[in-house]
Design a protein around this motif. Structure first.
Motif, PDB file in Angstrom:
ATOM      1  N   MET A  65     127.970 -68.539 -17.123  1.00 30.18           N
ATOM      2  CA  MET A  65     128.081 -69.682 -16.202  1.00 30.18           C
ATOM      3  C   MET A  65     126.722 -70.319 -15.950  1.00 30.18           C
ATOM      4  SD  MET A  65     130.783 -68.469 -13.364  1.00 30.18           S
ATOM      5  CE  MET A  65     132.519 -68.393 -13.714  1.00 30.18           C
ATOM      6  N   LEU A  66     125.692 -69.493 -15.820  1.00 31.96           N
ATOM      7  CA  LEU A  66     124.342 -70.048 -15.646  1.00 31.96           C
ATOM      8  C   LEU A  66     123.903 -70.833 -16.885  1.00 31.96           C
ATOM      9  CD1 LEU A  66     122.371 -67.215 -13.822  1.00 31.96           C
ATOM     10  CD2 LEU A  66     123.109 -69.415 -12.901  1.00 31.96           C
ATOM     11  N   MET A  67     124.274 -70.342 -18.070  1.00 33.28           N
ATOM     12  CA  MET A  67     123.930 -71.086 -19.295  1.00 33.28           C
ATOM     13  C   MET A  67     124.660 -72.424 -19.331  1.00 33.28           C
ATOM     14  SD  MET A  67     123.628 -68.146 -22.267  1.00 33.28           S
ATOM     15  CE  MET A  67     124.616 -69.133 -23.311  1.00 33.28           C
ATOM     16  N   ILE A  68     125.940 -72.430 -18.966  1.00 32.19           N
ATOM     17  CA  ILE A  68     126.698 -73.685 -18.931  1.00 32.19           C
ATOM     18  C   ILE A  68     126.070 -74.641 -17.925  1.00 32.19           C
ATOM     19  CG2 ILE A  68     128.909 -74.703 -18.253  1.00 32.19           C
ATOM     20  CD1 ILE A  68     130.264 -72.181 -19.398  1.00 32.19           C
ATOM     21  N   GLU A  69     125.732 -74.146 -16.745  1.00 30.08           N
ATOM     22  CA  GLU A  69     125.088 -74.976 -15.720  1.00 30.08           C
ATOM     23  C   GLU A  69     123.760 -75.547 -16.230  1.00 30.08           C
ATOM     24  OE1 GLU A  69     125.925 -75.725 -12.505  1.00 30.08           O
ATOM     25  OE2 GLU A  69     127.669 -74.453 -12.226  1.00 30.08           O
ATOM     26  N   PHE A  70     122.974 -74.715 -16.884  1.00 32.33           N
ATOM     27  CA  PHE A  70     121.678 -75.143 -17.394  1.00 32.33           C
ATOM     28  C   PHE A  70     121.844 -76.222 -18.468  1.00 32.33           C
ATOM     29  CE2 PHE A  70     118.123 -74.507 -20.402  1.00 32.33           C
ATOM     30  CZ  PHE A  70     117.074 -74.848 -19.560  1.00 32.33           C
ATOM     31  N   LEU A  71     122.747 -75.999 -19.413  1.00 33.05           N
ATOM     32  CA  LEU A  71     122.939 -76.988 -20.482  1.00 33.05           C
ATOM     33  C   LEU A  71     123.493 -78.307 -19.963  1.00 33.05           C
ATOM     34  CD1 LEU A  71     124.346 -74.657 -23.282  1.00 33.05           C
ATOM     35  CD2 LEU A  71     122.079 -75.689 -23.153  1.00 33.05           C
ATOM     36  N   VAL A  72     124.421 -78.240 -19.039  1.00 32.72           N
ATOM     37  CA  VAL A  72     124.974 -79.469 -18.458  1.00 32.72           C
ATOM     38  C   VAL A  72     123.913 -80.188 -17.637  1.00 32.72           C
ATOM     39  CG1 VAL A  72     126.658 -80.343 -16.780  1.00 32.72           C
ATOM     40  CG2 VAL A  72     127.375 -78.729 -18.525  1.00 32.72           C
ATOM     41  N   SER A  73     123.101 -79.454 -16.909  1.00 31.27           N
ATOM     42  CA  SER A  73     122.044 -80.072 -16.107  1.00 31.27           C
ATOM     43  C   SER A  73     121.012 -80.762 -16.985  1.00 31.27           C
ATOM     44  CB  SER A  73     121.362 -79.028 -15.226  1.00 31.27           C
ATOM     45  OG  SER A  73     122.269 -78.501 -14.306  1.00 31.27           O
ATOM     46  N   ILE A  74     120.636 -80.133 -18.085  1.00 28.39           N
ATOM     47  CA  ILE A  74     119.658 -80.745 -18.990  1.00 28.39           C
ATOM     48  C   ILE A  74     120.212 -82.023 -19.607  1.00 28.39           C
ATOM     49  CG2 ILE A  74     118.554 -80.447 -21.257  1.00 28.39           C
ATOM     50  CD1 ILE A  74     117.953 -77.609 -20.481  1.00 28.39           C
ATOM     51  N   SER A  75     121.497 -82.003 -19.967  1.00 25.88           N
ATOM     52  CA  SER A  75     122.070 -83.171 -20.642  1.00 25.88           C
ATOM     53  C   SER A  75     122.532 -84.263 -19.678  1.00 25.88           C
ATOM     54  CB  SER A  75     123.247 -82.743 -21.521  1.00 25.88           C
ATOM     55  OG  SER A  75     124.289 -82.223 -20.727  1.00 25.88           O
ATOM     56  N   SER A  76     122.726 -83.957 -18.403  1.00 26.29           N
ATOM     57  CA  SER A  76     123.307 -84.939 -17.482  1.00 26.29           C
ATOM     58  C   SER A  76     122.306 -85.610 -16.555  1.00 26.29           C
ATOM     59  CB  SER A  76     124.379 -84.279 -16.612  1.00 26.29           C
ATOM     60  OG  SER A  76     125.422 -83.805 -17.404  1.00 26.29           O
ATOM     61  N   TYR A  77     121.218 -84.950 -16.232  1.00 29.28           N
ATOM     62  CA  TYR A  77     120.322 -85.482 -15.214  1.00 29.28           C
ATOM     63  C   TYR A  77     118.988 -85.893 -15.826  1.00 29.28           C
ATOM     64  CZ  TYR A  77     123.682 -82.986 -12.349  1.00 29.28           C
ATOM     65  OH  TYR A  77     124.827 -82.526 -11.796  1.00 29.28           O
ATOM     66  N   ASP A  78     118.535 -87.073 -15.417  1.00 26.03           N
ATOM     67  CA  ASP A  78     117.195 -87.537 -15.769  1.00 26.03           C
ATOM     68  C   ASP A  78     116.693 -88.429 -14.634  1.00 26.03           C
ATOM     69  OD1 ASP A  78     118.654 -89.855 -16.139  1.00 26.03           O
ATOM     70  OD2 ASP A  78     118.417 -89.900 -18.304  1.00 26.03           O
ATOM     71  N   ASN A  79     115.560 -89.077 -14.819  1.00 24.87           N
ATOM     72  CA  ASN A  79     114.975 -89.905 -13.762  1.00 24.87           C
ATOM     73  C   ASN A  79     115.777 -91.166 -13.489  1.00 24.87           C
ATOM     74  OD1 ASN A  79     112.887 -88.128 -13.272  1.00 24.87           O
ATOM     75  ND2 ASN A  79     111.586 -89.040 -14.842  1.00 24.87           N
ATOM     76  N   HIS A  80     116.630 -91.580 -14.423  1.00 23.11           N
ATOM     77  CA  HIS A  80     117.406 -92.813 -14.253  1.00 23.11           C
ATOM     78  C   HIS A  80     118.824 -92.548 -13.750  1.00 23.11           C
ATOM     79  CE1 HIS A  80     114.086 -94.682 -16.270  1.00 23.11           C
ATOM     80  NE2 HIS A  80     114.250 -93.890 -17.326  1.00 23.11           N
ATOM     81  N   THR A  81     119.132 -91.317 -13.430  1.00 18.81           N
ATOM     82  CA  THR A  81     120.466 -90.951 -12.962  1.00 18.81           C
ATOM     83  C   THR A  81     120.554 -91.166 -11.458  1.00 18.81           C
ATOM     84  OG1 THR A  81     120.596 -89.274 -14.678  1.00 18.81           O
ATOM     85  CG2 THR A  81     122.169 -89.109 -12.890  1.00 18.81           C
ATOM     86  N   SER A  82     121.616 -91.842 -11.025  1.00 13.35           N
ATOM     87  CA  SER A  82     121.794 -92.057  -9.591  1.00 13.35           C
ATOM     88  C   SER A  82     123.040 -91.359  -9.041  1.00 13.35           C
ATOM     89  CB  SER A  82     121.884 -93.554  -9.288  1.00 13.35           C
ATOM     90  OG  SER A  82     123.002 -94.098  -9.950  1.00 13.35           O
ATOM     91  N   SER A  83     123.905 -90.872  -9.928  1.00 16.98           N
ATOM     92  CA  SER A  83     125.113 -90.187  -9.463  1.00 16.98           C
ATOM     93  C   SER A  83     125.210 -88.818 -10.135  1.00 16.98           C
ATOM     94  CB  SER A  83     126.357 -91.014  -9.779  1.00 16.98           C
ATOM     95  OG  SER A  83     126.521 -91.128 -11.176  1.00 16.98           O
ATOM     96  N   ASP A  84     126.054 -87.996  -9.593  1.00 20.16           N
ATOM     97  CA  ASP A  84     126.238 -86.633 -10.107  1.00 20.16           C
ATOM     98  C   ASP A  84     127.261 -86.666 -11.240  1.00 20.16           C
ATOM     99  OD1 ASP A  84     126.268 -83.954 -10.509  1.00 20.16           O
ATOM    100  OD2 ASP A  84     127.183 -83.438  -8.597  1.00 20.16           O
TER     101      ASP A  84
END
Length: 191
Positions: free
Chosen positions: A39-58
């Motif tokens: 689960m931590l690996m899934i969270e980490f991979l999704v976080s890396i691919s979903s969030y950046d400086n231009h992201t405003s929503s979850d």
């Protein structure tokens, strides 16, 4: 001894459930660790691919909802198939034959471990991993309003979705349908 005591006894059931939990505690702790690590690996991979400086929503929590639903089905199936097929080793066969429980008590003890206890364990691991995601990603990207993955698809349980409720009813019915052969074997043997 009455016919009900021959078919089901709470003390016998509790002793057998305790026996199953004590015999498999090391394997269960290892499985919970593997589950939490995945689960931590899934969270980490999704976080890396979903969030950046231009992201405003979850955007991550929608992907995580699907990932967790699939991993619940796969990991639950693996865990249940291993626990329900209990007599692979010689020591397990001897103890299974020597422990005086009815087939229904045997099935019910294994069902309690596989369904309710596993779901509670899964949800605890999921929300522990989710808490780490919200805390760590929230500290890196404070402008994003992060959400936890919901247990139900809707925040208001009164918003009825027929597909979710029919799947729930199907899964509960599917897990309970195996009781009938045990009742038939009990009633045939007691006459």
């Amino acid at each position: 001894m009455s016919n009900i005591n021959n078919n089901f006894s709470f003390s016998r059931f509790g002793a057998y459930l305790n026996k199953l939990l004590v015999e498999r505690w090391r394997t269960s702790v290892m499985r919970v660790g593997i589950l939490f690590g995945s689960m931590l690996m899934i969270e980490f991979l999704v976080s890396i691919s979903s969030y950046d400086n231009h992201t405003s929503s979850d955007r991550g929590f929608e992907i995580l909802f699907v990932c967790y639903a699939i991993s619940l089905l796969v990991s639950g199936s693996i865990f249940a198939s291993d626990l329900m097929s209990g007599a692979r080793r010689k020591a397990e066969r001897i103890s299974a034959l020597a422990f005086p429980v009815t087939p229904f008590e045997n099935w019910l003890a294994r069902w309690v471990i596989c369904v309710p206890l596993y779901l509670v364990t899964y949800l605890v691991c999921m929300y522990a991993a989710e808490t780490l995601r919200v805390v760590l990603v929230g500290s890196v990207f404070p402008e994003i309003e992060l959400h936890f993955v919901p247990i139900f698809a809707y925040s208001n349980f009164l918003d009825w979705n027929p597909s979710i409720h029919s799947c729930t009813v199907f899964l509960i019915g599917f897990s309970v349908q195996f009781v009938e052969p045990f009742f038939l074997s009990i009633t045939n043997n007691s006459s």
